[in-house]
Design an enzyme around this catalytic site. Sequence first.
Site, PDB file in Angstrom:
ATOM      1  N   HIS A  26       0.839  -1.206   0.000  1.00  9.12           N
ATOM      2  CA  HIS A  26       0.000   0.000   0.000  1.00  9.12           C
ATOM      3  C   HIS A  26       0.869   1.249   0.000  1.00  9.12           C
ATOM      4  CE1 HIS A  26      -3.274  -2.506   2.184  1.00  9.12           C
ATOM      5  NE2 HIS A  26      -3.657  -2.359   0.928  1.00  9.12           N
ATOM      6  N   LYS A  50     -17.901  -4.982   6.320  1.00  5.85           N
ATOM      7  CA  LYS A  50     -16.624  -5.690   6.373  1.00  5.85           C
ATOM      8  C   LYS A  50     -16.149  -5.793   7.805  1.00  5.85           C
ATOM      9  CE  LYS A  50     -13.538  -5.730   2.524  1.00  5.85           C
ATOM     10  NZ  LYS A  50     -12.388  -5.143   1.869  1.00  5.85           N
ATOM     11  N   ARG A  99      -2.493  -6.707  -8.801  1.00  2.00           N
ATOM     12  CA  ARG A  99      -1.403  -7.655  -8.628  1.00  2.00           C
ATOM     13  C   ARG A  99      -1.380  -8.690  -9.734  1.00  2.00           C
ATOM     14  NH1 ARG A  99      -3.113  -7.565  -2.617  1.00  2.00           N
ATOM     15  NH2 ARG A  99      -4.959  -8.374  -3.592  1.00  2.00           N
ATOM     16  N   SER A 137      -3.458  -7.991   2.767  1.00  2.44           N
ATOM     17  CA  SER A 137      -3.761  -7.685   4.165  1.00  2.44           C
ATOM     18  C   SER A 137      -4.334  -8.891   4.892  1.00  2.44           C
ATOM     19  CB  SER A 137      -4.738  -6.515   4.253  1.00  2.44           C
ATOM     20  OG  SER A 137      -4.137  -5.331   3.800  1.00  2.44           O
TER      21      SER A 137
END
Length: 170
Positions: A26, A50, A99, A137
């Site tokens: 990040h 979340k 990614r 994460s």
Amino acid sequence: MKNVDGNRKPLRAMLPGTFDPPTNGHVNMIERAARLFESVVVVVADNVSKKCLFTADERMSMLRQILAEHPNVEVALWNGLIVDYARQHDVAVMIRGVRALVDFGYEFELAMTNKQLYPELEVLFMPTDPKYFVLRSSAIKEMAAFGADVGKMVPKIVAEKLAARMKLLT
């Protein structure tokens, strides 16, 4: 930067995300964006659906400490649609890190949806730096829960807060 008609126009970009927790990936993405744009807002999503390890305020605090030496970067909290943040805060560009092809497919669909909601917002996909390609994460939280040393994957303050939070949870 100059826009198409030759006038100087400050470009404000944003990098939205949950950042639970902030990773070195990040930080790398934010620092790269800060070199490209006059102003960058890191928008911390406060999504009640979340389940996060850290509160939105804790994530904001960590990011502000990590990014303190970048004068053109600010950290903000948002709990609505990201396009509404962009519209209300005069943000021209949203940067999304990708990614792999799986990330791109998801992010592309999301970008097309956001374009329907706010056509003026441009979405730029920025490939992850190869050394951070595998950082997620969720995986970092799982490793930390089992006592793994995640110090090379996250900034020092995050590693410390992760260790402290995991002690509280066990």
